[in-house]
Design a protein around this motif. Structure first.
Motif, PDB file in Angstrom:
ATOM      1  N   SER A  43       1.332  11.105  59.440  1.00 36.12           N
ATOM      2  CA  SER A  43       0.853  10.192  60.482  1.00 36.12           C
ATOM      3  C   SER A  43      -0.037  10.927  61.482  1.00 36.12           C
ATOM      4  N   ARG A  44       0.368  12.138  61.823  1.00 30.01           N
ATOM      5  CA  ARG A  44      -0.429  12.935  62.755  1.00 30.01           C
ATOM      6  C   ARG A  44      -1.784  13.299  62.144  1.00 30.01           C
ATOM      7  N   SER A  61       6.450  12.336  56.530  1.00 35.58           N
ATOM      8  CA  SER A  61       5.813  11.104  57.003  1.00 35.58           C
ATOM      9  C   SER A  61       5.256  11.287  58.412  1.00 35.58           C
ATOM     10  N   ALA A  97      -1.378   9.715  53.973  1.00 37.15           N
ATOM     11  CA  ALA A  97      -0.052   9.373  53.469  1.00 37.15           C
ATOM     12  C   ALA A  97       0.307  10.241  52.272  1.00 37.15           C
TER      13      ALA A  97
END
Length: 53
Positions: A46-47, A42, A51
């Motif tokens: 996010s980076r 996750s 998703a």
């Protein structure tokens, strides 16, 4: 790319795949390890702005 370099890269990839398989087997039987993997994926998603589901 020289043959020895390609063979070394293939060997390293094989070793990494074997280690990943071992970790996945542990994660399937240990919820704490699975949670750690999930958090790591996750955070990476996010980076990168995507998703994993």
């Amino acid at each position: 790319m020289p043959l020895t370099t390609r063979l070394a890269a293939r060997s390293q990839a094989r070793k990494q795949r074997a280690e990943d398989d071992k970790l996945w087997a542990v994660a399937l039987s240990d919820a704490r390890v699975m949670a750690d993997l999930s958090r790591a994926m996750s955070a990476e998603a996010s980076r990168r702005g995507r998703a994993y589901y």
